[in-house]
Scaffold this active site. Structure first.
Site, short mmCIF file in Angstrom:
data_model
loop_
_atom_site.label_atom_id
_atom_site.label_comp_id
_atom_site.label_asym_id
_atom_site.label_seq_id
_atom_site.Cartn_x
_atom_site.Cartn_y
_atom_site.Cartn_z
CG HIS A 42 -0.37 0.22 2.52
ND1 HIS A 42 0.01 -0.81 3.35
CD2 HIS A 42 -0.07 1.36 3.20
CE1 HIS A 42 0.50 -0.32 4.48
NE2 HIS A 42 0.47 1.00 4.40
CG ASP A 72 0.08 -4.16 2.83
OD1 ASP A 72 0.20 -3.49 1.79
OD2 ASP A 72 0.08 -3.65 3.97
CB SER A 148 3.27 1.41 6.21
OG SER A 148 2.12 1.43 7.01
#
Length: 294
Positions: A42, A72, A148
């Site tokens: 993402h 992901d 992230s």
């Protein structure tokens, strides 16, 4: 913890990403000597490249060479020299209560380190692509937007997870590094994508009658609620109302149980599914096809 931070920090990059959705930031870890970086899918969604900056001042352009929204995970390849790779560990060795260290770029603050414990294991994380990532690591190490794609490491400085989500205050989640995700990473590096199989059913977990539960060795099964038109499941004669109890010799409890079996090896291979239908166990044979367009 200071030793782990000292060893990891040089190999964690701050990513600046520009795509049709605008500008964003994230983190990435060097995972090979030839310049492969690992991040969250993402983070680089919609982008072909990113600018990676390291703590020693090194800055390189990195091209996105593969991404897998279903796990992901994404990989990039740097166009120039990068620091040494972070060693991989195995999330299967983690225990609840174990110390872990998160390294990344929270809120744009490059080279940040937080520490905490593994607060739980085996969580499931729904992804934007509609599948579930299994065996997710839950930690209370502080994670914020920008973390992230960064590394979650154990006390020996081995990367055991990829920070992926902030689920609440003191509740962070990381995609595990284990044999399954390492195979995904290898596929992304070599082919730029991950091949998966597809059946074409939706279902819900239901409790089985005691006699049936004893026969199949499980208290629950997966009741089929919908069958996609033109799918392998429809071709095999699977119907709404059927209760799936085994697939390819493995017990079926939830939709995630089927998802785990829908790997590359299952594509175009006839597999047996056992169903409870009309008061009897029925065996059908289904040939999963490759999932495309995910």
């Amino acid at each position: 913890m200071t030793r782990v931070a000292r060893e990891l920090l040089p190999s964690i990059a701050s990513l600046a990403v520009r795509s049709g959705r605008g500008q964003g930031t994230g983190s990435a870890s060097v995972v090979s000597a030839d310049g492969v970086l690992l991040t969250s899918a993402h983070v680089v969604a919609g982008a072909d490249r990113a600018e990676a900056a390291f703590g020693d001042g090194t800055a390189v352009t990195a091209d996105v060479i593969g991404r897998d929204p279903l796990s992901d995970l994404a990989v990039l390849r740097a166009r120039g020299p990068v620091p040494p790779p972070v060693p991989f560990g195995d999330a299967r060795e983690l225990r609840v209560g174990q110390l872990v260290v998160a390294v990344g770029t929270p809120l744009g603050l490059a080279g940040s380190v937080t520490a905490g414990i593994v607060s739980n294991l085996g969580r499931s994380l729904p992804t934007a692509a509609g599948r579930v990532v299994d065996e997710v690591i839950q930690t209370d190490a502080a994670l914020n937007p920008g973390n992230s794609g960064g590394a979650l490491a154990d006390g020996r400085g081995r990367m055991v997870g990829v920070s992926t989500a902030v689920a609440g205050v003191g509740l962070g989640l990381a995609v595990p590094i284990n044999p399954a995700t390492r195979a995904i990473i290898d596929a992304l590096v070599s082919r730029g994508r991950v091949r998966r199989a597809w059946l074409g059913i939706a279902g819900a977990q239901v409790r089985l009658a005691p006699e049936l539960a004893e026969r199949v060795g499980s208290p629950t099964g997966l009741q089929v609620t919908a069958v996609v038109a033109g799918s392998p499941a429809e071709a095999a004669g699977i119907r709404p109302g059927d209760i799936a109890v085994t697939l390819d010799g493995t017990g079926i409890v939830t939709a995630t149980s089927i998802q785990r079996l829908m790997v590359e090896d299952a594509i175009d291979r006839e597999v047996e599914m056992t169903l409870w239908r009309g008061g009897a166990l029925v065996d059908v044979f289904v040939v999963p096809r490759e999932l495309v367009g995910a």
